[in-house]
Every structure is written in structure tokens, then in C-alpha cells.
Design a protein around this motif. Structure first.
Motif, short mmCIF file in Angstrom:
data_model
loop_
_atom_site.label_atom_id
_atom_site.label_comp_id
_atom_site.label_asym_id
_atom_site.label_seq_id
_atom_site.Cartn_x
_atom_site.Cartn_y
_atom_site.Cartn_z
N LYS A 346 0.86 -1.18 0.00
CA LYS A 346 0.00 0.00 0.00
C LYS A 346 0.90 1.24 0.00
N GLN A 348 0.54 4.99 0.75
CA GLN A 348 -0.36 5.98 1.34
C GLN A 348 0.12 7.38 0.99
N GLU A 397 -4.14 10.85 -5.92
CA GLU A 397 -4.32 9.96 -4.76
C GLU A 397 -5.54 9.07 -4.95
N GLU A 401 -5.44 5.04 -5.01
CA GLU A 401 -6.24 4.27 -4.04
C GLU A 401 -7.13 3.27 -4.76
N ASN A 405 -3.87 0.53 -4.54
CA ASN A 405 -4.03 0.08 -3.16
C ASN A 405 -5.15 -0.94 -2.96
#
Length: 566
Positions: A346, A348, A397, A401, A405
Motif C-alpha cells: 500500500k 499511502q 491519490e 487508491e 491500493n
């Protein structure tokens, strides 16, 4: 005296460790009854106000953080009108740096605990129980007293926050636990840098408490800012965690370049998903790293991250922060590429928050920071990134995600990202494609996400390879005998599959946990699809792949797959 301790969590699955400490500290006080109430920010204000009112507490304490402070203050304002004789106490990092002027803005608040509250909260309760409303206690801010300085609790005197609770009731919860307080580092954006001393709980006590927490079979998240700050201690705790008879996962925040060979060896022998590691990279720009007082050696960090990835038993979560000093958009792109090339499970992407009490906030003028004056105090722009840059990165982002992710597109992304020297460039292009379709920041369905990536990729890559990989990813997350219409026509294999399932040798070889089941029963638990590109061995060849949804493998619990002959 009836006391209600309120922790408004960011999510329903979270627990609040702070109010549990306070509850344990006062539960044995004479004539004092303490109760915990844990809603989340998703509860309605009226619902929380009504629940507190029904309990008629004489004292109500709120644990305050950037995610709940606005909600807390609204609730308190209403409570003071309907429960005028109830003493309202606030504590937590979001109010620990307030001064007496706070009461001019919020006259409905009675007391503020500055910093650690385990020792001071019982003192307030004792004063109120004795009938005193005006008093001076170091670390307690009131209308008349500025609070002064309070050194904090001795951690050896802290109670076990979950003492007396049924651990089995937390099966689907995330429990917070701390084995130490403070941080040996001095990162300018972090409040832990204001606590220079690291205070450690005794090892024997930690083992006893972890054994109790492990009964949950859930996630136990250490709030220690640097779990591996002391090597010998880290080794002993990890050895204990490894030997526990549990399905729990322990989430640890570590400094990667400090991970010793001994620690890595223990990690390599951990049961799968027993441990998750969170590693703060924040930036790979040397000037930025120096300015924020970090000591990261990215080359050593990279070696450690790669070593852990090779173990294939531990989930790694790497952090970047946008908006740090001296990091413009180009520099951030390099930091992004440096980190994603390490293949974290992941990535972040966070945005700098100007936290009360932090060094970066005190030096805001030096770097031209503009930021929201309300929680969570997120950066708007600085001398290096415009507001447009920050907004752009927030859009990126969302794409990261959704596609990286989520781990729903792992095989497809491995293929696509291999075509890019800059992985950031891919996410930029995908972002532009999604934005042009007007789908940015939309709540896309599972199928729509696959359709978008397929349409985007068909313009740039081998369409057969891309589609086969996407179908493979799709079937790893959704068992279906009817693929969505945007994919190529699904192969009609039902008769061949049933013939395959009638052979006991095939079941024994590929589906041993289904031995003895009838073909019709087995068919409901599997999926077989023909591929003209082998996603397992990454080459163009026709293969048949069986997906066994009764057996989960890997860090992300995906169905077991078998190449078979039909």
C-alpha cells in the motif's frame, strides 16, 4: 458521581484507548461510576447528544482529535444547555496546546487536560466529588488557571486499558495498544517530536497484555511512534507475537533503516499476515528530509523493504507526505517513483497537516505555508507547491487508491507499470482519462473500474494481453459464469468442466478440500476460464485456469488458482 467518557472514533471498527485508560484509573474510586461511550463521526449529532443526555452524567469527558473536534464542540455546546450542571472536560492532542482564550470562544467547556491525562483526570474527579469547581492543578487548563507544565504519567503506573473487557467481543474491531510513549526522533510535522523522552512498558507486562488482546483474532495496532526503537526489546516482542496461538494481526510502525538482521530473520518466520508494517518515507528529497529533521537513509530503507517483500508473509504500507518543505511537484513525482518502485503493498499518499504544537507550524512563514484554519489543518499551498498542485495530487491519490491500493488489478498493473519508466506518469495519464470522461471523484462500481482501465489500456497496449489480464484479475475477486459485456465473450466450458470434475484424480490433485463432493456442489464453488494469454507465466499461450474460491492464498486472501487440462 456518574462519569461518562466519550470517544468519537473515525470509524465504527476503531476503539479509543485514551478513554479506556481514564476509565481504568477511576473505576475503583469510592462513589464514582464510570462508563464508556464510543460512537463514530458517522453517527448523527442528535443521536450522540440524546444518548449522553439519557445517561445524565455529572461529568462528561471527550477525547479530542483532528477528526472529531468540530463535532465534539457542537455536541458540548448543546449539552451545556440541556445539562447545565454537568462538568464538561476535554482532553487529547487537539486541545492540549490551547490557552485561556479558548474559553472565550467556547464558554460551555469547563476544563481542559493538557497532555497526558491518566494522573490528572482522577484529580479533577476528586475535586469535583468534594464539591470544588475552582482549583489549580498542573496540566489542567481552566478559566482561572493556565494549566502550567505537567511532565506526564509514569508508564509503569498505567493500567491495562482493556482490563475486565471480553476480548472476544472485539473480533471485527481494530484495537489500539501502546508499548511505549514518545519518539526518539524529532520530525517537524509530528506531535511526537514534542515528547523527547521514550517511556517503555515492562516486557513481561506487554506479553501478558498481548496474550489477552490476541483472543480477539482481530487487528491490534501499536500506537508506538517507533516500534523498533530498541533492538533487543523489538526482538523479544516479535518472538512472543510469532509464537501466539491466534489469527490476530499486529500492525507496527517501524523505522525501516533501523531493522536489524536479527529482526528481519524473525519477520521471515512469522505466520502469514501475523504482522503488518507501516513505514514512513515521507519524501526522498535530501533537502526536504534534512529540513523536517528526519534521519532516513533511503538506500538502506530500500534494501530492508525489498527483503521483507521477498518473504511474502508481511504486508508493508509505505507513506509519503505532499506539501513538505522544498518539495515541488517534480520532486514529489521522484519521491513517488522511488517509493512505488519498492512495490509496497500500500502506498499511502497523505497531505501535510499543520498540527498544533508542531515545529512545522511554528515555522509556517519560513516556507510560505497557507493552510485551513479548521481541522484537520491541511495545507493549501506553500512556496513550492501551488493550491493547483495540491489539488492535482489529491486527484492522483484517488486513482492510486482505486487501482493500486485496492489490489483488484495487481496482474494488470504489473504489466502496465512495466511499460513506464515513471510510474507516476501512468497515474497521471489514467487520471486525465478518467477526468475527461467526467468520472473523477465519482462513486464508481466494481465493474465500472474494470471497464475504465480496459478502455484506457486498449489505446496503448496489446489489447489481447491487457484484456486477458483484466479478466484474470476480475475473476480473482468475483466468481461469475457471466462476464460483464465490456469484456470479450466468455468461453462456454460448462460441459467440459463437469467432465473434469467427474474424475476423482482431478479433485484430489487440485481441490483436495472438496474430495467427496458431487460435481454440482463443486461447480458452485469454483470457476474455470480459458485464456489466450497465460497470466501466471506471462506469455502468450492458451491455458485453462481453475479458480478455487474455497481456498484463499496470499496476503490478500485471493482464490487458489490451478492450471488444468480440459
Amino acid at each position: 458521581m456518574n462519569i461518562l467518557l466519550v470517544g468519537i472514533n473515525a470509524k465504527y471498527v476503531h476503539t479509543n484507548i485514551a478513554i479506556r485508560y481514564l476509565h481504568q484509573k477511576i473505576k475503583d474510586m469510592t462513589d464514582v461510576k464510570s462508563e464508556i461511550y464510543e460512537p463514530s463521526i458517522n453517527n448523527h449529532l442528535d443521536e450522540i447528544i440524546t444518548e449522553v443526555y439519557r445517561k445524565k452524567p455529572e461529568v462528561v469527558g471527550f477525547s479530542c482529535y483532528i477528526w472529531n473536534i468540530s463535532m465534539v464542540l457542537k455536541i458540548c455546546q448543546s449539552l451545556k444547555q440541556i445539562l447545565p450542571n454537568t462538568a464538561i472536560i476535554l482532553g487529547g492532542p487537539e486541545v492540549s496546546y490551547e490557552g485561556k482564550e479558548f474559553f472565550n470562544q467556547h464558554p460551555y467547556i469547563d476544563y481542559i487536560i493538557k497532555g497526558e491525562g491518566e494522573e490528572n483526570f482522577p484529580k479533577i474527579v476528586g475535586q469535583l466529588e468534594a464539591g470544588f469547581k475552582a482549583f489549580k492543578i498542573d496540566g489542567i487548563l481552566t478559566q482561572e488557571h493556565d494549566g502550567g507544565y505537567y511532565a506526564g504519567a509514569n508508564v509503569t503506573d498505567l493500567p491495562f486499558p482493556y482490563d475486565g473487557e471480553d476480548m472476544r467481543s472485539y473480533k471485527n474491531k481494530l484495537l489500539y495498544y501502546e508499548a511505549s510513549r514518545g519518539c526518539p526522533f524529532n520530525c517537524s510535522y509530528c506531535l511526537s517530536s514534542t515528547h523527547k523522552q521514550v517511556k517503555l512498558l515492562p516486557i513481561d507486562r506487554i506479553k501478558k497484555e498481548l496474550k489477552q488482546l490476541a483472543q480477539t483474532d482481530g487487528t491490534i495496532k501499536f500506537v508506538d511512534r517507533t516500534f523498533n526503537c530498541k533492538n533487543s526489546r523489538t526482538i523479544e516482542i516479535l518472538e512472543f507475537i510469532k509464537e501466539l496461538n491466534t489469527n490476530s494481526t499486529f500492525h507496527l510502525e517501524v523505522t525501516a533503516h533501523l531493522l536489524s538482521k536479527e529482526v528481519l530473520k524473525i519477520l521471515s518466520t512469522m505466520p502469514k499476515n501475523r504482522v503488518q508494517l507501516e513505514i514512513g518515507v515521507q519524501s526522498t528529497n535530501p533537502k526536504t528530509i534534512k529540513e523536517i529533521n528526519r534521519t532516513t537513509d533511503f538506500n538502506i530503507l530500500s534494501e530492508k523493504v525489498k527483503s521483507i517483500n521477498d518473504m511474502q508473509n508481511i504486508h508493508q504500507h509505505l507513506d509519503l507526505i505532499a506539501g513538505l518543505p522544498y518539495e515541488d511537484l517534480n520532486s514529489f513525482q521522484k519521491s513517488f517513483d522511488d517509493v512505488i518502485n519498492l512495490k509496497p503493498h500500500k502506498l499511502q499518499l497523505g497531505f501535510l497537516k499543520m498540527l498544533k504544537g508542531s515545529k512545522v507550524k511554528k515555522e509556517a512563514e519560513k516556507h510560505g505555508y497557507k493552510y485551513n484554519k479548521f481541522p484537520p489543518y491541511e495545507i493549501l499551498e506553500n512556496n513550492y507547491m501551488s493550491y493547483s498542485d495540491i489539488s492535482y495530487l489529491k486527484d492522483i491519490e484517488e486513482v492510486v487508491e482505486t487501482y493500486y491500493n485496492s489490489h483488484k488489478f495487481d496482474y494488470t498493473l504489473a504489466y502496465i507499470l512495466g511499460k513506464y519508466s515513471s510510474k507516476f506518469k501512468f497515474f497521471e495519464e489514467l487520471h486525465s482519462f478518467v477526468a475527461e470522461k467526467g468520472l473523477l471523484n465519482k462513486n464508481l462500481s466494481h465493474d465500472n473500474k474494470f471497464a475504465i482501465l480496459l478502455e484506457f489500456g486498449q489505446q496503448k497496449f496489446d489489447s489481447v494481453v491487457l484484456e486477458e489480464l483484466l479478466i484474470f484479475d476480475y475473476l480473482q475477486h468475483k466468481r461469475t459464469h457471466s462476464l460483464p459485456s465490456f469484456f470479450r465473450q466468455q468461453n462456454k466450458l460448462k460441459e467440459k468442466v463437469f467432465e473434469f470434475l467427474k474424475e476423482e484424480k482431478h479433485i484430489a490433485a487440485h481441490l483436495p478440500n472438496l474430495v467427496g463432493k458431487r460435481p454440482t456442489e463443486i461447480y458452485k464453488k469454483i470457476m474455470v476460464e480459458k485464456f489466450d494469454y497465460n497470466p501466471v507465466h506471462c506469455k502468450k499461450e492458451t491455458v485453462y485456469i481453475l479458480f478455487d474460491y474455497t481456498e484463499k492464498t496470499g496476503l490478500f486472501e485471493q482464490p487458489a488458482i490451478h492450471l488444468i487440462q480440459l
